[in-house]
Scaffold this motif. Structure first.
Motif, short mmCIF file in Angstrom:
data_model
loop_
_atom_site.label_atom_id
_atom_site.label_comp_id
_atom_site.label_asym_id
_atom_site.label_seq_id
_atom_site.Cartn_x
_atom_site.Cartn_y
_atom_site.Cartn_z
N ILE A 28 69.16 8.29 74.73
CA ILE A 28 69.75 9.56 74.31
C ILE A 28 70.69 9.29 73.13
N ILE A 29 70.61 10.13 72.11
CA ILE A 29 71.50 10.01 70.96
C ILE A 29 72.85 10.64 71.31
N ARG A 30 73.92 9.89 71.07
CA ARG A 30 75.26 10.39 71.34
C ARG A 30 76.17 10.01 70.17
N PHE A 50 72.79 1.03 72.29
CA PHE A 50 72.46 0.35 71.05
C PHE A 50 73.20 1.09 69.94
N ILE A 51 73.91 0.37 69.11
CA ILE A 51 74.73 1.00 68.08
C ILE A 51 73.88 1.30 66.84
N TRP A 78 74.38 -4.26 70.80
CA TRP A 78 74.49 -3.53 72.06
C TRP A 78 75.95 -3.46 72.47
N THR A 79 76.30 -2.40 73.17
CA THR A 79 77.63 -2.29 73.72
C THR A 79 77.55 -1.84 75.17
N VAL A 105 71.87 5.70 73.86
CA VAL A 105 72.39 5.37 75.18
C VAL A 105 71.28 5.42 76.22
N ILE A 106 71.29 4.41 77.12
CA ILE A 106 70.35 4.38 78.24
C ILE A 106 71.13 4.18 79.52
N SER A 107 70.74 4.89 80.55
CA SER A 107 71.41 4.75 81.85
C SER A 107 70.96 3.46 82.54
#
Length: 191
Positions: A28-30, A50-51, A78-79, A105-107
């Motif tokens: 998901i893009i955040r 992933f940044i 990655w963060t 973002v991935i859960s």
């Protein structure tokens, strides 16, 4: 938007076209503004990211309220607080955006699905974890065995592209000295 992510994953493993589509749907893009938090101290980290663009710092707050910058992440990295992410414990560090930042973002649950759905997903997870482990060991060793001047040189070697993007007080905190001491180190090294 997901092309950089897919290229990054493709560096480690092969992805079929179907797998690329499947992976893209899970991230998901955040977006965040400067000063926003991806994760606060005490929260359980339930996502990895992933940044796509931007810059983040890992912040540890001492009992007296002093903030220590313990790491940085930039584009194409990655963060996540991996310890909290894996064992669902409260995070001992915060992850704060230093600049406007866009994350993919991935859960936790979707990442577990990626490991099983993508043919080489387990390999990808192992290689990323191995890389992060080696980097963490290098940082811990440096804090115990190197003088501040050497740590600053290592910072420049590792984060050369960030030196102009970061406030000096974040750099001095990362190196483990007060800002005036960092100024003296920089002056001494410039001679």
């Amino acid at each position: 938007m997901h092309q950089d992510l897919l290229q990054h994953i493709g560096y480690f493993i092969h992805l079929s076209e179907e797998e690329k589509e499947w992976v893209s749907q899970r991230f998901i893009i955040r977006t965040y503004q400067k000063g926003d938090y991806f994760l606060r101290e005490g929260q359980v980290c339930r996502e990895a990211a992933f940044i796509q663009s931007g810059l983040l710092r890992y912040v540890l707050t001492k009992e007296d309220g002093e903030e220590l910058t313990v790491d940085f992440n930039k584009e194409q990295e990655w963060t996540c607080n991996y310890a909290s992410f894996l064992d669902k414990s409260p995070s001992g560090t915060a992850i704060q955006c230093i600049e406007p930042t866009t994350l993919l973002v991935i859960s936790y649950d979707d990442l577990q699905l990626l490991y099983t759905h993508v043919a080489e997903g387990q390999k990808f997870g192992r290689l990323i974890c191995e890389f992060l482990y080696v980097e963490a060991i290098k940082k811990v060793r440096s804090m115990y065995t190197h003088q501040p001047g050497e740590r600053y040189l290592q910072f420049l070697d590792t984060y050369a592209s960030l030196a102009q993007r970061l406030p000096q007080y974040y750099i001095s905190s990362y190196v483990g000295v007060q800002p005036p001491s960092l100024s003296r180190i920089r002056k001494r090294l410039s001679k």
